[in-house]
Design a protein around this motif. Sequence first.
Motif, PDB file in Angstrom:
ATOM      1  N   GLN A  73     -28.597  61.077  75.893  1.00 51.68           N
ATOM      2  CA  GLN A  73     -27.914  61.828  74.839  1.00 51.68           C
ATOM      3  C   GLN A  73     -28.184  61.182  73.495  1.00 51.68           C
ATOM      4  O   GLN A  73     -28.136  59.957  73.360  1.00 51.68           O
ATOM      5  CB  GLN A  73     -26.408  61.858  75.101  1.00 51.68           C
ATOM      6  CG  GLN A  73     -26.005  62.763  76.246  1.00 51.68           C
ATOM      7  CD  GLN A  73     -24.504  62.945  76.341  1.00 51.68           C
ATOM      8  OE1 GLN A  73     -23.756  62.002  76.115  1.00 51.68           O
ATOM      9  NE2 GLN A  73     -24.072  64.140  76.670  1.00 51.68           N
ATOM     10  N   LEU A  74     -28.470  62.034  72.523  1.00 51.47           N
ATOM     11  CA  LEU A  74     -28.657  61.597  71.143  1.00 51.47           C
ATOM     12  C   LEU A  74     -27.628  62.326  70.295  1.00 51.47           C
ATOM     13  O   LEU A  74     -27.537  63.561  70.358  1.00 51.47           O
ATOM     14  CB  LEU A  74     -30.064  61.925  70.651  1.00 51.47           C
ATOM     15  CG  LEU A  74     -31.224  61.337  71.455  1.00 51.47           C
ATOM     16  CD1 LEU A  74     -32.558  61.849  70.902  1.00 51.47           C
ATOM     17  CD2 LEU A  74     -31.204  59.818  71.411  1.00 51.47           C
ATOM     18  N   GLU A  85     -45.615  64.818  65.897  1.00 49.49           N
ATOM     19  CA  GLU A  85     -45.628  66.078  66.636  1.00 49.49           C
ATOM     20  C   GLU A  85     -44.375  66.214  67.487  1.00 49.49           C
ATOM     21  O   GLU A  85     -44.094  65.375  68.341  1.00 49.49           O
ATOM     22  CB  GLU A  85     -46.870  66.170  67.518  1.00 49.49           C
ATOM     23  CG  GLU A  85     -48.173  66.046  66.768  1.00 49.49           C
ATOM     24  CD  GLU A  85     -48.422  67.205  65.810  1.00 49.49           C
ATOM     25  OE1 GLU A  85     -47.763  68.254  65.949  1.00 49.49           O
ATOM     26  OE2 GLU A  85     -49.290  67.052  64.925  1.00 49.49           O
ATOM     27  N   ALA A  86     -43.644  67.314  67.284  1.00 50.67           N
ATOM     28  CA  ALA A  86     -42.398  67.526  68.011  1.00 50.67           C
ATOM     29  C   ALA A  86     -42.604  67.575  69.517  1.00 50.67           C
ATOM     30  O   ALA A  86     -41.758  67.114  70.288  1.00 50.67           O
ATOM     31  CB  ALA A  86     -41.719  68.796  67.525  1.00 50.67           C
ATOM     32  N   TRP A 135     -33.676  65.304  72.425  1.00 48.99           N
ATOM     33  CA  TRP A 135     -33.288  65.763  71.088  1.00 48.99           C
ATOM     34  C   TRP A 135     -31.767  65.760  70.963  1.00 48.99           C
ATOM     35  O   TRP A 135     -31.042  66.031  71.936  1.00 48.99           O
ATOM     36  CB  TRP A 135     -33.806  67.170  70.838  1.00 48.99           C
ATOM     37  CG  TRP A 135     -35.292  67.234  70.755  1.00 48.99           C
ATOM     38  CD1 TRP A 135     -36.176  67.263  71.791  1.00 48.99           C
ATOM     39  CD2 TRP A 135     -36.078  67.239  69.562  1.00 48.99           C
ATOM     40  NE1 TRP A 135     -37.463  67.286  71.312  1.00 48.99           N
ATOM     41  CE2 TRP A 135     -37.436  67.283  69.950  1.00 48.99           C
ATOM     42  CE3 TRP A 135     -35.770  67.220  68.195  1.00 48.99           C
ATOM     43  CZ2 TRP A 135     -38.486  67.304  69.022  1.00 48.99           C
ATOM     44  CZ3 TRP A 135     -36.805  67.249  67.286  1.00 48.99           C
ATOM     45  CH2 TRP A 135     -38.148  67.281  67.692  1.00 48.99           C
ATOM     46  N   GLY A 136     -31.302  65.489  69.749  1.00 48.11           N
ATOM     47  CA  GLY A 136     -29.897  65.615  69.447  1.00 48.11           C
ATOM     48  C   GLY A 136     -29.562  67.047  69.065  1.00 48.11           C
ATOM     49  O   GLY A 136     -30.433  67.926  69.015  1.00 48.11           O
ATOM     50  N   GLN A 137     -28.298  67.276  68.757  1.00 48.98           N
ATOM     51  CA  GLN A 137     -27.824  68.633  68.449  1.00 48.98           C
ATOM     52  C   GLN A 137     -28.009  68.975  66.977  1.00 48.98           C
ATOM     53  O   GLN A 137     -27.868  70.132  66.593  1.00 48.98           O
ATOM     54  CB  GLN A 137     -26.339  68.769  68.829  1.00 48.98           C
ATOM     55  CG  GLN A 137     -25.347  68.235  67.813  1.00 48.98           C
ATOM     56  CD  GLN A 137     -25.325  66.719  67.687  1.00 48.98           C
ATOM     57  OE1 GLN A 137     -25.890  65.999  68.506  1.00 48.98           O
ATOM     58  NE2 GLN A 137     -24.661  66.213  66.662  1.00 48.98           N
ATOM     59  N   TYR A 186     -32.585  66.658  62.867  1.00 51.81           N
ATOM     60  CA  TYR A 186     -32.530  66.339  64.285  1.00 51.81           C
ATOM     61  C   TYR A 186     -33.155  64.974  64.547  1.00 51.81           C
ATOM     62  O   TYR A 186     -34.216  64.654  64.009  1.00 51.81           O
ATOM     63  CB  TYR A 186     -33.290  67.375  65.102  1.00 51.81           C
ATOM     64  CG  TYR A 186     -32.728  68.774  65.020  1.00 51.81           C
ATOM     65  CD1 TYR A 186     -33.169  69.656  64.044  1.00 51.81           C
ATOM     66  CD2 TYR A 186     -31.758  69.196  65.922  1.00 51.81           C
ATOM     67  CE1 TYR A 186     -32.657  70.940  63.970  1.00 51.81           C
ATOM     68  CE2 TYR A 186     -31.240  70.484  65.858  1.00 51.81           C
ATOM     69  CZ  TYR A 186     -31.695  71.348  64.870  1.00 51.81           C
ATOM     70  OH  TYR A 186     -31.180  72.619  64.801  1.00 51.81           O
ATOM     71  N   CYS A 187     -32.509  64.238  65.419  1.00 48.05           N
ATOM     72  CA  CYS A 187     -33.035  62.983  65.909  1.00 48.05           C
ATOM     73  C   CYS A 187     -33.760  63.250  67.226  1.00 48.05           C
ATOM     74  O   CYS A 187     -33.319  64.109  68.013  1.00 48.05           O
ATOM     75  CB  CYS A 187     -31.856  62.030  66.129  1.00 48.05           C
ATOM     76  SG  CYS A 187     -32.206  60.520  67.012  1.00 48.05           S
TER      77      CYS A 187
END
Length: 124
Positions: free
Chosen positions: A3-4, A107-108, A114-116, A95-96
């Motif tokens: 979780q981020l 690059e994503a 990923w965080g919310q 986003y983190c």
Amino acid sequence: QVQLVESGGGLVQAGGSLRLSCAASQRHFSNYAMGWFRKAPGKEREFVAAISPSGASTYNVDSVKGRFTISRDDPENTVFLQMNSLKPEDTAVYYCASRVWDIVSPEAYNYDYWGQGTQVTVSS
């Protein structure tokens, strides 16, 4: 499950500063590259900054160079984005992201978790 959780967003006037934080639940946090991305309304998600596991290497998109600084506190499993001299065009959800690898990337699709997101709004 990793979780981020991002925090620190808000409303600020142009020229102001904000510091975003991202707390990670993952084990061995210090082994992973971390990144910040942003998405503005009507625009594609955009890379902002990334940092290597040691913190020795950082990578910023040209539009934020000299204004934004990414850093990390490995004992606290946290990555930061210090944003100075904010502009209205910096308005976005930030986003983190965490990469289960030790090489930074803009690059994503190279990021695994990923965080919310946290909203940053810069008024003119």
